[in-house]
Write a protein that holds these residues in place. Structure first.
Motif, mmCIF file in Angstrom:
data_model
loop_
_atom_site.group_PDB
_atom_site.id
_atom_site.type_symbol
_atom_site.label_atom_id
_atom_site.label_comp_id
_atom_site.label_asym_id
_atom_site.label_seq_id
_atom_site.Cartn_x
_atom_site.Cartn_y
_atom_site.Cartn_z
ATOM 1 N N UNK A 269 6.329 7.358 2.085
ATOM 2 C CA UNK A 269 6.198 5.917 2.268
ATOM 3 C C UNK A 269 5.802 5.584 3.711
ATOM 4 N N UNK A 270 6.556 6.083 4.668
ATOM 5 C CA UNK A 270 6.302 5.705 6.060
ATOM 6 C C UNK A 270 5.005 6.314 6.592
ATOM 7 N N UNK A 271 4.613 7.472 6.065
ATOM 8 C CA UNK A 271 3.334 8.063 6.456
ATOM 9 C C UNK A 271 2.183 7.173 5.980
ATOM 10 N N UNK A 272 2.256 6.730 4.725
ATOM 11 C CA UNK A 272 1.223 5.840 4.181
ATOM 12 C C UNK A 272 1.249 4.481 4.867
ATOM 13 N N UNK A 273 2.451 3.984 5.163
ATOM 14 C CA UNK A 273 2.605 2.694 5.841
ATOM 15 C C UNK A 273 1.897 2.715 7.191
ATOM 16 N N UNK B 220 0.830 -1.203 0.000
ATOM 17 C CA UNK B 220 0.000 0.000 0.000
ATOM 18 C C UNK B 220 0.865 1.254 0.000
ATOM 19 N N UNK B 221 1.893 1.269 0.848
ATOM 20 C CA UNK B 221 2.783 2.431 0.924
ATOM 21 C C UNK B 221 3.541 2.640 -0.381
ATOM 22 N N UNK B 222 3.971 1.551 -1.012
ATOM 23 C CA UNK B 222 4.688 1.659 -2.286
ATOM 24 C C UNK B 222 3.776 2.225 -3.368
ATOM 25 N N UNK B 223 2.545 1.743 -3.434
ATOM 26 C CA UNK B 223 1.598 2.267 -4.421
ATOM 27 C C UNK B 223 1.266 3.734 -4.133
ATOM 28 N N UNK B 224 1.206 4.088 -2.883
ATOM 29 C CA UNK B 224 0.964 5.486 -2.530
ATOM 30 C C UNK B 224 2.073 6.366 -3.105
ATOM 31 N N UNK B 225 3.311 5.894 -2.999
ATOM 32 C CA UNK B 225 4.459 6.644 -3.523
ATOM 33 C C UNK B 225 4.441 6.715 -5.048
ATOM 34 N N UNK B 226 4.172 5.592 -5.712
ATOM 35 C CA UNK B 226 4.193 5.582 -7.177
ATOM 36 C C UNK B 226 3.045 6.412 -7.755
ATOM 37 N N UNK C 54 -7.848 16.483 0.493
ATOM 38 C CA UNK C 54 -8.685 15.849 1.521
ATOM 39 C C UNK C 54 -8.704 14.336 1.354
ATOM 40 N N UNK C 55 -8.065 13.836 0.317
ATOM 41 C CA UNK C 55 -7.994 12.400 0.109
ATOM 42 C C UNK C 55 -6.600 11.900 0.407
ATOM 43 N N UNK C 56 -6.400 10.596 0.218
ATOM 44 C CA UNK C 56 -5.076 10.011 0.445
ATOM 45 C C UNK C 56 -4.030 10.646 -0.446
ATOM 46 N N UNK C 57 -4.415 10.983 -1.684
ATOM 47 C CA UNK C 57 -3.452 11.566 -2.612
ATOM 48 C C UNK C 57 -3.441 13.082 -2.533
#
Length: 214
Positions: free
Chosen positions: A63-67, A42-48, A211-214
């Motif tokens: 990465x670590x924030x999403x992780x 999930x964290x990797x996809x957040x970064x990409x 306001x979203x994850x991205x």
């Protein structure tokens, strides 16, 4: 002087390549316990996805924030996937050695469920990385998106499975494959998949993506 410009094509290319390499190394590091592969995916996809959108301001921090933020949902999903796939694997091995029409029907059903599991796995972690929702709704949306964009799903499956298959069968080039997987393989696959996913993900996000994850 143009080479020093941040909008230069070469500058953008190496920035994205650096993001991909860092995300890959962080994914491997956070996947060492194995049970945490889900949150790491999930964290990797957040970064990409952020790299494609152009607002990945610090891959390590992102990465670590999403992780951390998606840890609980991702690890629940990962354990569920491992459990289902483990049962399917044992069930398929058993049915392959059985004779009879019922065994054959059950074998086909197991293969069908395995395909659904693969499709779900391709989508669920990018969906968690992109959208904030309950786990039930995230799972529902992952399935809906996968069948609404089925040609993309097939392409993602090929992009994900083919490199793994080549690594498995080509023993002579295994050291080269291992080197590629270590430095950029996992995140490169995620990056290419993210390009495909972001085309319709962005249509589902609100205008103000802050306001979203991205």
């Amino acid at each position: 002087m143009d080479l020093l410009n941040e909008n230069n094509v070469i500058h953008i290319f190496f920035n994205k390549l650096g993001d991909i390499i860092i995300a890959n190394l962080l994914f491997i590091l956070c996947s060492i316990p194995l049970i945490t592969i889900g949150p790491a995916l999930t964290a990797m996809y957040h970064c990409t996805l952020r790299t494609i959108k152009g607002n990945n301001n610090g891959t390590v921090k992102t990465f670590f924030k999403a992780f951390k933020e998606n840890f609980v949902q991702s690890i629940i999903i990962w354990i569920a996937i491992l459990t289902v796939d483990g049962i399917l694997f044992l069930n398929t091995r058993f049915l392959l050695h059985e004779n009879g029409n019922i065994s054959r029907i059950l074998l086909y059903l197991s293969v069908g469920v395995a395909v659904l599991s693969l499709i779900f796995t391709l989508y669920i972690f990018p969906v968690i990385a992109t959208f904030a929702n309950t786990l039930k709704m995230l799972c529902r949306n992952a399935f809906l998106l996968s069948f609404m964009h089925f040609p993309t799903t097939i392409l993602m499956a090929i992009i994900t499975i083919f490199p793994l298959y080549m690594t498995y069968i080509d023993v002579e080039l295994l050291p080269l494959y291992a080197c590629c997987w270590f430095f950029f393989g996992f995140s490169m696959v995620a990056f290419i998949n993210s390009i495909l996913l972001y085309r319709f993900f962005k249509k589902l996000l609100p205008p103000e993506e802050d306001i979203s994850h991205l």
